[in-house]
Design an enzyme around this catalytic site. Structure first.
Site: not given
Length: 563
Positions: A36, A293, A437-438
Site C-alpha cells: 500500500d 474555422d 481532416g485536411m
C-alpha cells in the site's frame, strides 16, 4: 470497495496524501503493508515539484502481526525527529483498516513533539475526493481562530491542492485577476499553507472556492462560524468569468460596508486590464468563435465526462461559447450527480418526458463510459485519462479535462482552466484536438504520395458476442468473409459469394461484411463521419438480416436512416 484495472479515484489514504503533500509543516504517516505504499510513487511520478512527498509508510508485516508488535510509534518518533513537522496525520490504508487497531492509543504512546491527528479515512465509506475534502474541512475547523479582518479587501482561495487538475496555473490566474481588482490574497489552502495560515482564514473579507471537489465545505463552515462569505462559482469560460468578477466585487463591497473598512467601493476596471499586455481583450474566444474555422464546430458533437466542476464547466463552455452540440455527459462522482444533473438540465438531449437520464451517465466503471462513447461516436470527447485510452482505440479525438490524469497534464508551463486565460487555453485545446481532416481529405483525393498511410479499417473488423469472436475480414487482404456458425458452435468463413444474403443462423453470431463496391462508396464519405456511417449501416443490415452489405443495401440504409 471495488477492485479494478483502472479507477477514477484513488483510495481514501491517497486523498490524505494529497492534503499532506499540499501543506507546509504537515506530514502523513500511513499504517499500511508494503503493497500500500504505492501512493508515494504516484506523487513522485506526476507532481512537478523539487520536494519529496510529505508522507511516510509505517510498514505492517505478517511477522509483526504474528508477534503482536507494532512499528507505528517508532515510525512517528522517527518522522518527528527527522522532518520536524507541526502536524502528523495518521491513517490506516485500505488493508490495515481491516485489523481494527486502536491508532489513537498507538499515536499517543509515541510521545512526539509534533501534534498528532488520527484521521478515520475508511476506504469502505469514502474514496479520494471525499477523504481529501473531509480532512481539509477537519483541519480548517480544528485550527481556524477568530481574527480581526484585514485592513484592505482580501480573500482566501480554497481548493488548489497537490495533484489537482492544472491547479497551480489556476492559482496564478486567480491571483492575476485579484491583483487587477486591487484585492489581496489572505490565505491559499491547502496548497502551500501551514497550520498558522489556517488560523488566519477568518481574517479575510470573503472566500473563493472554485472546485466542488475540495474546499467548498470548508468555505461554507467559515461563513457559518465567522461570517466570511463564500464564492463557490467556477469561472470557466469568458461569460462565467465576467459574472464571477461582478459577483466578487459585489460580495467584497457588501463585506466592506458590514465591516466598515471600505471607504471607496471596488469597481470593475476596463476589461483590457485583465489581459496579459494590459491593452487588448482579456480573451480571444469571443471573436475566435465567430471565425470560419470555429463556426464549423457548430455541427460537431461532443461528449463530456469527468468530475463535477470540470464536466459542468466544459459542457457550458462548449455549448455557450463555441456553439458545439452536446450529445451526452456524465460524472464518476456519485455524490455530486444530482448537482451535475441539475446544472446540465438545459444542455443535454432530453427524451419525450423532458428527462435527460438517457444522455446523462453516472458511473465509476470506465468500460461503461467507453461503450457510451462508442455508441455516440462524437467528433470530440472531453474526459479523463481513461477516456483518452478508450478514444485511442476507437480512433476518436479526446482532450483531458479532469482527473485522473497522466504526466502530460502536470505541465511546467502556464495552462490554466479558470478565468479569461483558461478560456483561451480550452479553446486552443479543442481546436487542436478535434480533427480538421485536411490531410486525410487530400490523401483520399490524391493518394498517399508514397507515404504509405494506412487505409481506413473498413474491411476488417472484429465483433465479440459472448465468448466468441467473429473475424469479418481476411487479415492482410481486402477480401470480405462471410462468417457463420458451424454445427459445433465454432466460426467458419467463406469468401465465395458477395450477393446479399439472409442470415439463417442466430443474428447474434453474424456480423455483416462489406462487398468491394460498398467499400468503395463508403470511402467517399468524409472520414470524420465515416465511422458513424459504417456503424449505422452495419446495424441496419444486421436488423434486416443482411449478411453482406452491397452498394444497393448501402443506399437503402442511407435512405432509411435519413441520410
Amino acid at each position: 470497495m471495488r477492485l479494478a484495472l483502472w479507477m477514477y479515484q484513488g483510495t481514501a489514504h491517497h486523498g490524505v496524501g494529497r492534503i499532506a503533500n499540499s501543506m507546509r509543516g504537515v506530514h502523513a504517516v500511513f499504517h499500511a503493508p508494503q503493497g500500500d505504499d504505492y501512493v508515494n510513487p504516484i506523487f513522485t511520478m506526476l507532481e512537478r515539484t523539487p520536494d519529496f512527498p510529505r508522507m511516510t509508510t509505517s510498514i505492517v508485516s505478517g511477522r509483526d502481526l504474528a508477534q503482536g508488535t507494532v512499528r507505528l510509534p517508532e515510525t512517528l518518533r522517527q518522522v518527528d525527529a527527522q522532518v520536524q513537522p507541526d502536524l502528523i496525520i495518521v491513517c490506516a490504508s485500505c488493508s490495515t483498516i481491516l485489523l481494527q487497531e486502536d491508532l489513537e492509543r498507538m499515536a499517543h504512546s509515541a510521545g512526539t513533539r509534533a501534534e498528532t491527528l488520527v484521521y478515520d479515512a475508511n476506504p469502505y465509506r469514502m474514496q479520494e475526493v471525499r477523504s481529501a475534502d473531509g480532512l481539509f474541512t477537519l483541519l480548517t475547523q480544528r485550527f481556524a481562530r477568530s481574527q480581526p479582518p484585514t485592513a484592505v479587501p482580501s480573500v482566501n482561495i480554497l481548493g488548489p491542492a497537490s495533484l489537482g487538475f492544472h491547479n497551480r496555473s489556476d492559482l496564478i490566474c486567480l491571483r492575476r485577476m485579484l491583483a487587477t481588482l486591487g484585492v489581496q490574497v489572505n490565505v491559499v489552502a491547502p496548497l502551500g499553507a501551514s497550520i498558522r495560515d489556517l488560523e488566519r482564514l477568518p481574517a479575510a473579507w470573503a472566500t473563493i472556492a472554485p472546485y466542488r471537489e475540495l474546499g467548498q465545505n470548508a468555505a461554507r463552515w467559515l461563513d457559518e462560524q465567522f461570517g466570511v462569505p463564500a464564492l463557490t462559482d467556477s469561472p470557466i469560460g469568458v461569460q462565467p468569468t465576467l459574472r464571477w468578477l461582478r459577483r466578487l466585487v459585489e460580495t467584497l463591497n457588501d463585506a466592506g460596508e458590514r465591516l466598515q473598512r471600505l471607504t471607496n467601493p471596488l469597481r470593475l476596471p476596463p476589461l483590457t486590464a485583465f489581459s496579459l499586455d494590459g491593452m487588448s481583450a482579456p480573451s480571444s474566444v469571443p471573436w475566435f468563435a465567430r471565425t470560419a474555422d470555429m463556426e464549423s464546430y457548430s455541427m460537431k458533437r461532443a461528449f463530456v465526462f469527468g468530475d463535477a466542476t470540470h464536466t459542468v464547466g466544459m459542457v457550458k463552455f462548449l455549448r455557450d461559447e463555441l456553439g458545439m452540440q452536446i450529445v451526452g455527459a456524465g460524472t464518476y462522482l456519485e455524490h455530486e450527480a444530482d448537482w451535475v444533473r441539475g446544472e446540465l438540465q438545459d444542455y443535454l438531449p432530453a427524451d419525450e418526458t423532458g428527462s435527460i437520464d438517457t444522455s446523462f451517465l453516472v458511473t465509476e466503471v470506465f468500460q461503461d463510459v467507453a461503450r457510451r462513447i462508442a455508441d455516440l461516436t462524437p467528433e470530440l470527447v472531453c474526459g479523463t485519462q481513461m477516456e483518452r485510452h478508450a478514444c485511442r482505440k476507437l480512433d476518436l479525438p479526446c482532450m483531458v479535462i479532469a482527473p485522473p490524469t497522466h504526466i502530460e497534464n502536470h505541465l511546467l508551463s502556464y495552462r490554466p482552466v479558470l478565468g479569461f486565460d483558461g478560456a483561451d487555453v480550452l479553446a486552443d485545446t479543442v481546436y487542436t484536438t478535434a480533427t480538421l481532416g485536411m490531410e486525410k481529405h487530400l490523401i483520399d483525393m490524391f493518394g498517399d504520395a508514397g507515404l504509405e498511410y494506412e487505409e481506413p479499417r473498413t474491411e476488417r473488423r472484429e465483433a465479440e458476442f459472448g465468448n466468441q469472436k467473429v473475424e469479418t475480414g481476411e487479415p492482410g487482404t481486402g477480401a470480405p468473409v462471410i462468417a457463420h456458425a458451424d454445427s459445433n458452435g465454432g466460426v467458419a468463413g467463406s469468401s465465395s459469394t458477395l450477393a446479399a444474403q439472409t442470415v439463417t443462423a442466430s443474428p447474434r453470431l453474424v456480423t455483416p461484411v462489406w462487398a468491394p463496391e460498398a467499400q468503395a462508396m463508403l470511402k467517399k464519405v468524409p472520414f470524420f463521419v465515416r465511422g458513424r456511417v459504417q456503424k449505422n449501416v452495419e446495424r441496419y443490415a444486421a436488423q434486416h438480416g443482411y449478411a453482406t452489405i452491397t452498394a444497393e443495401i448501402l443506399v437503402e440504409a442511407k435512405e432509411a436512416l435519413g441520410g
